[in-house]
Design an enzyme around this catalytic site. Structure first.
Site, PDB file in Angstrom:
ATOM      1  N   GLU A 167      22.442  15.248 -56.094  1.00 30.95           N
ATOM      2  CA  GLU A 167      23.540  14.696 -55.399  1.00 30.95           C
ATOM      3  C   GLU A 167      23.933  13.416 -55.756  1.00 30.95           C
ATOM      4  O   GLU A 167      23.686  12.335 -55.077  1.00 30.95           O
ATOM      5  CB  GLU A 167      23.125  14.689 -53.757  1.00 30.95           C
ATOM      6  CG  GLU A 167      22.817  16.029 -53.063  1.00 30.95           C
ATOM      7  CD  GLU A 167      22.595  16.221 -51.660  1.00 30.95           C
ATOM      8  OE1 GLU A 167      22.540  14.949 -51.277  1.00 30.95           O
ATOM      9  OE2 GLU A 167      22.775  17.093 -51.129  1.00 30.95           O
ATOM     10  N   GLU A 352      20.250  23.647 -51.989  1.00 29.00           N
ATOM     11  CA  GLU A 352      19.797  23.199 -50.614  1.00 29.00           C
ATOM     12  C   GLU A 352      20.772  23.743 -49.423  1.00 29.00           C
ATOM     13  O   GLU A 352      22.272  23.664 -49.614  1.00 29.00           O
ATOM     14  CB  GLU A 352      19.747  21.638 -50.593  1.00 29.00           C
ATOM     15  CG  GLU A 352      18.711  20.814 -50.967  1.00 29.00           C
ATOM     16  CD  GLU A 352      18.714  19.420 -50.636  1.00 29.00           C
ATOM     17  OE1 GLU A 352      19.366  19.049 -49.706  1.00 29.00           O
ATOM     18  OE2 GLU A 352      18.413  18.672 -51.693  1.00 29.00           O
TER      19      GLU A 352
HETATM   20  O1  LIG Z   1      19.387  15.678 -44.789  1.00 27.02           O
HETATM   21  C1  LIG Z   1      18.810  16.714 -45.561  1.00 27.02           C
HETATM   22  C2  LIG Z   1      18.647  16.642 -46.754  1.00 27.02           C
HETATM   23  C3  LIG Z   1      17.970  15.782 -47.806  1.00 27.02           C
HETATM   24  O2  LIG Z   1      16.471  15.830 -46.995  1.00 27.02           O
HETATM   25  C4  LIG Z   1      17.708  15.841 -49.140  1.00 27.02           C
HETATM   26  O3  LIG Z   1      16.851  14.996 -49.734  1.00 27.02           O
HETATM   27  C5  LIG Z   1      19.034  15.647 -49.621  1.00 27.02           C
HETATM   28  O4  LIG Z   1      19.132  16.232 -50.954  1.00 27.02           O
HETATM   29  C6  LIG Z   1      20.171  16.050 -48.695  1.00 27.02           C
HETATM   30  N1  LIG Z   1      21.556  15.821 -48.974  1.00 27.02           N
HETATM   31  C7  LIG Z   1      22.253  16.218 -47.841  1.00 27.02           C
HETATM   32  C8  LIG Z   1      23.570  15.966 -47.408  1.00 27.02           C
HETATM   33  C9  LIG Z   1      24.022  14.696 -47.733  1.00 27.02           C
HETATM   34  C10 LIG Z   1      23.337  13.513 -46.869  1.00 27.02           C
HETATM   35  C11 LIG Z   1      21.853  13.275 -47.185  1.00 27.02           C
HETATM   36  C12 LIG Z   1      21.017  12.458 -46.411  1.00 27.02           C
HETATM   37  C13 LIG Z   1      21.716  12.015 -45.361  1.00 27.02           C
HETATM   38  C14 LIG Z   1      22.971  12.145 -44.940  1.00 27.02           C
HETATM   39  C15 LIG Z   1      23.808  13.140 -45.619  1.00 27.02           C
HETATM   40  C16 LIG Z   1      21.365  16.619 -46.855  1.00 27.02           C
HETATM   41  N2  LIG Z   1      20.003  16.381 -47.427  1.00 27.02           N
END
Ligand SMILES: OC[C@@H]1[C@@H](O)[C@H](O)[C@@H](O)c2[nH]c(CCc3ccccc3)c[n+]21
Length: 447
Positions: A167, A352
């Protein structure tokens, strides 16, 4: 709802994690500190002052974790390597104990018949490099290339599937534009230059991996989501197009040889990254797959808010996760069909997808998380529908195997299929994990 026969026989069924979120042992065996250690230790940045110091203690418990993963029937697992464990100062002196840890980790996975998918960068930049400017400094591109070469040379006899970055939008914008992630900067112009350097370092790492062994599969993971206009007014439609570029095509276009999206940088020319001769060709180095992370869509309206002149509109729901993210499974189908149509990656992996809800551990060690199960089921249905239409999706990695350190939210937000009781470090498979296990065994048993 699901027809598992639609999924190809060699489909990769697994879960995903990241080093800083699960390993702990933050100051053990020579690990250097990362920008996330520094960000977490800075009061006010992370809820309840949580950090990845201990997390799920996976550094010491990986054997039991992989034994559980095998019992649940998964055939794949996406993990990330901690750069500061390998190179405590980011470059130069190699920490043998760090490499030895990942040797043990990969060997244990393979012993359990689980295929590793390794992310080289999941946000934990060595602090020593940040002190030299971090990703805003083009030199970090070379540091990443050196790091990639060391890791691939050490693990490349056993790891055959590589994800260069997780990301870049988060690392660039949340970390350098919004300031809500490490290193906590708030400069949109810097965030755009960081995005460019992340993409450039991706292209360099692809070439390193392919030079090591051209049979290895390499890709990048992007967070993608539909940008829906709040109305059909021309200004809302234009705002949504800029948001689509800001989140999606700023990465997709250069990766697939189309350069940076004009719709965004014609609007903010002063914030466009400085691009050197040859950079776009390196960024567009051919890859084997695209990793898609999907959580939600965006609804966008015109706004006077600078620099992008767009703003979010609260989606109608009616379902929202504990993160207040709308549950919108159709968005994954929209992303997959759009990516297939506009960019045609050879393969796509859902690297993911998952949700946080308020989980309660019962007296008898159960977690009845029907909402998470239903969330995953409906998103798998979107994957199934895309596959039915010819989209080459060959794997699904649920986020996440374990509850873990959820960045600025700390440990309050649980995404795991497996509940972690941090007081005891005991693991408890949630109902969603039991359901996913049954589904995976049925899907793989059907092979
Ligand atoms: O938030 C859940 C997961 C994270 O724990 C992962 O490390 C990360 O790759 C990930 N990306 C996203 C979407 C973008 C995002 C990340 C964190 C906080 C808000 C938006 C959600 N997540």
């Amino acid at each position: 709802m699901l027809d598992l026969n639609v999924f190809p026989p060699n489909f990769r069924w697994g879960t995903a994690t990241a080093a800083y979120q699960i390993e702990g042992a933050a100051h053990e065996d020579g690990r250097g500190i990362s920008i996330w250690d520094v960000f977490s230790y800075t009061p006010g940045n992370v809820k309840k002052g949580d950090s990845g110091d201990v997390a799920c203690d996976h550094y010491h418990r990986y054997a039991e974790d992989f034994k559980l993963m095998k019992e649940l029937g998964m055939n794949s697992y996406r993990l990330s390597i901690s750069w500061p464990r390998i190179l405590p100062k980011g470059r130069g002196e190699i920490n043998e104990k760090g490499l030895a840890f990942y040797d043990r980790l990969i060997d244990e996975l393979l012993k359990n018949g689980i295929e590793p998918y390794v992310t080289l960068y999941h946000w934990d930049l060595p602090q020593a490099l940040q002190q030299l400017g971090g990703w805003a400094n083009r030199d970090t591109v070379d540091a990443f290339e050196e790091y990639a070469r060391i890791v691939v040379n050490r693990l490349g006899d056993r790891v055959k599937n590589w994800i260069t970055h997780n990301e870049p939008w988060c690392a660039a914008f949340l970390g350098h534009g919004a300031g809500v992630h490490a290193p906590g900067l708030k400069d949109v112009g810097v965030s755009m230059q960081v995005a460019h350097h992340l993409l450039l370092s991706h292209g360099k790492a692809v070439r390193v991996i392919k030079e090591h062994d051209s049979s290895h599969k390499v890709g990048i993971t992007l967070i993608l989501g539909p940008s829906h206009a709040a109305s059909d007014s021309p200004e809302d439609v234009a705002a949504a197009a800029r948001h689509d570029a800001f989140l999606n095509t700023i990465y997709l276009d250069p990766l697939y040889g189309k350069g940076y999206p004009r719709v965004l940088f014609d609007h903010i020319p002063a914030l466009a990254p400085k691009v050197q001769e040859g950079d776009l060709e390196i960024i567009a180095t051919e890859t084997d797959f695209l990793g898609v992370n999907y959580y939600q869509r965006s609804i966008v309206k015109h706004s006077e808010q600078l620099p992008f002149n767009f703003d979010g509109v609260r989606p109608p729901g009616p379902e929202f996760t504990f993160f207040d993210w709308e549950v919108y499974p159709k968005g994954l189908y929209e992303v997959l069909t759009r990516v297939h149509q506009d960019y045609a990656p050879k393969e796509i992996f859902i690297t993911e997808n998952g949700a946080t809800f308020e989980d309660t551990l019962t007296e008898d060690g159960q977690v009845h998380d029907e909402q998470r199960r239903f969330y995953i089921e409906r998103h798998l249905k979107s994957v199934q529908d895309a596959i039915s239409e010819g989209v080459p999706v060959n794997g699904y990695f649920a986020w996440s195997f374990l509850d873990n350190f959820e960045w600025a939210e700390g440990f309050e937000k649980r995404f795991g299929l497996v509940y972690v009781d941090y007081a005891t470090q005991n693991r408890h498979v949630k109902d969603s994990g039991k359901w996913y296990s049954k589904l995976v065994k049925e899907a793989l048993g059907a092979v």
